[in-house]
Design an enzyme around this catalytic site. Structure first.
Site, PDB file in Angstrom:
ATOM      1  N   THR A   1      20.722  34.718  84.888  1.00  0.00           N
ATOM      2  CA  THR A   1      20.454  35.916  83.723  1.00  0.00           C
ATOM      3  C   THR A   1      19.970  36.987  84.465  1.00  0.00           C
ATOM      4  O   THR A   1      19.444  36.817  85.674  1.00  0.00           O
ATOM      5  CB  THR A   1      19.535  35.374  82.755  1.00  0.00           C
TER       6      THR A   1
ATOM      7  N   GLY B   1      19.002  32.766  73.135  1.00  0.00           N
ATOM      8  CA  GLY B   1      17.808  32.445  73.842  1.00  0.00           C
ATOM      9  C   GLY B   1      16.808  33.801  73.698  1.00  0.00           C
ATOM     10  O   GLY B   1      16.802  34.500  72.676  1.00  0.00           O
TER      11      GLY B   1
ATOM     12  N   GLY C   1      14.314  32.291  82.372  1.00  0.00           N
ATOM     13  CA  GLY C   1      13.943  31.071  81.950  1.00  0.00           C
ATOM     14  C   GLY C   1      14.258  30.341  80.852  1.00  0.00           C
ATOM     15  O   GLY C   1      15.283  30.720  80.194  1.00  0.00           O
TER      16      GLY C   1
HETATM   17  N1  ASP Z   1      16.419  33.094  79.345  1.00  0.00           N
HETATM   18  C1  ASP Z   1      18.116  32.833  79.073  1.00  0.00           C
HETATM   19  C2  ASP Z   1      18.477  32.067  77.852  1.00  0.00           C
HETATM   20  O1  ASP Z   1      17.551  30.923  77.729  1.00  0.00           O
HETATM   21  C3  ASP Z   1      18.395  32.093  80.324  1.00  0.00           C
HETATM   22  C4  ASP Z   1      18.101  32.271  81.806  1.00  0.00           C
HETATM   23  O2  ASP Z   1      17.145  32.978  81.950  1.00  0.00           O
HETATM   24  O3  ASP Z   1      18.805  31.740  82.762  1.00  0.00           O
HETATM   25  O4  ASP Z   1      19.132  32.206  77.414  1.00  0.00           O
END
Ligand code: ASP
Length: 313
Positions: free
Chosen positions: A180, A210, A232
């Site tokens: 991300t 998310g 995260g």
């Molecule tokens: N926070 C993102 C989600 O849960 C994923 C990530 O940060 O890699 O969609």
């Protein structure tokens, strides 16, 4: 010249030096450098933090190494559904999109929602209608096909699990993928901005969304306090209202940026099992890049310091 600062991230997770090749490390570092350059060029010439955040993120969205834009992970149905958000700390305006497909740069669509609609958050087919209306750049499915992401989906499907890009198991080739992306910046006029863009989770179902496109959870900016972009385990970041919590700790409790970040990332999130990290910048230009995972792709640059690029703990 007045001061400016920018920080970016390319995802947090189980990023270990032992599983990284020198070649891969170089590719990640140069991608982070390109993104910082894209943002800094704007800030240096007196441009807005909003532009810097959008262009730094676009540079990462266009790179297949990251789970956003071109490199977005696959859903259970083999699609790339992307989420993004952006916020202007000057006037608290914000824009976000969730579950959009075939959009080259979701961060720019989020910005269009902020500037060209009367809404903050558009999702799914409606968001795509809006994208057509504002002439957003579309790409066909082939553009988003990245073999490594497709292999991740097959692997996740075997065990019927959803895989967060940053906590996935080791794959046959020993690689772990993260990604991300986000940016925070303060411009020469003292205005803050923050943005985040993601493909979410491999093998996600049911229109799962998310924290990344949720203002206050994955993204927040307020000139009175700070600018934050998270990465995260989204579900835990939503429940912890992470980005706004840091702003509140500064605004209502008088904590410094570092104190607020340490409390939220190293204590509150850890207690509920929320793996990940964030990039934070306050209205004095201080930067914090905390994470409670093994690593986080990150970089920062200010008007009076050299670029810093980090990957591991
Ligand atoms: N926070 C993102 C989600 O849960 C994923 C990530 O940060 O890699 O969609």
């Amino acid at each position: 010249m007045s001061k400016y600062a920018i920080a970016i991230h390319g995802g947090a997770g189980t990023i270990l030096k032992s599983t990284m090749t020198a070649e891969k490390e170089l590719a990640y570092k140069s991608a982070l450098q390109d993104s910082i350059n894209a943002g800094e060029n704007i800030l240096k010439s007196g441009g807005s933090s909003l532009d810097a955040v959008e262009f730094a993120i676009k540079s990462l969205e266009n790179n297949p190494l990251f789970n956003a834009g071109k490199g977005a992970v696959f859903t259970n149905l083999g699609k790339n559904e992307m989420d993004a958000s952006i916020m202007n700390g000057k006037d608290l305006t914000a824009g976000a999109v969730a579950g959009v497909t075939n959009i080259k740069n979701p961060i720019s669509l989020a910005r269009a929602v902020m500037e060209k609609s009367e809404h903050v958050f558009l999702a799914g087919l409606g968001a795509l209608d809006f994208a057509k209306k504002v002439n957003a750049e579309f790409e066909n499915d082939d553009y988003f096909f990245v073999q490594m992401r497709y292999d991740q989906l097959q692997k996740a499907k075997e065990s019927d699990r959803m895989i967060l890009d940053h906590t996935e198991d080791k794959f046959e080739n020993g690689e772990k993928k993260f990604g991300t992306v986000g940016a925070v910046a303060i411009d020469q006029h003292g205005n803050l901005a923050a943005g985040t863009s993601t493909g979410g989770m491999t093998n996600k179902k049911y229109g799962r969304v998310g924290d990344s496109p949720i203002i206050g959870a994955g993204t927040y900016a307020n000139n009175n306090t700070c600018a934050i972009s998270c990465t995260g385990h989204g579900e835990l970041f939503i429940r912890s209202v992470v980005a706004y919590d840091i702003s509140c700790l500064i605004e209502y409790k008088g904590l410094t940026l570092k104190q607020a970040c340490d409390l939220v990332v190293m204590d509150k999130l850890v207690k509920i099992g929320g793996e990940g990290g964030l990039i934070a910048l306050d209205n004095k230009g201080n930067i914090e890049l905390p994470f409670n995972s093994e690593g986080m792709y990150r970089a920062k640059k200010t008007s009076d310091s050299d670029i810093y690029i980090g990957i591991y703990k």
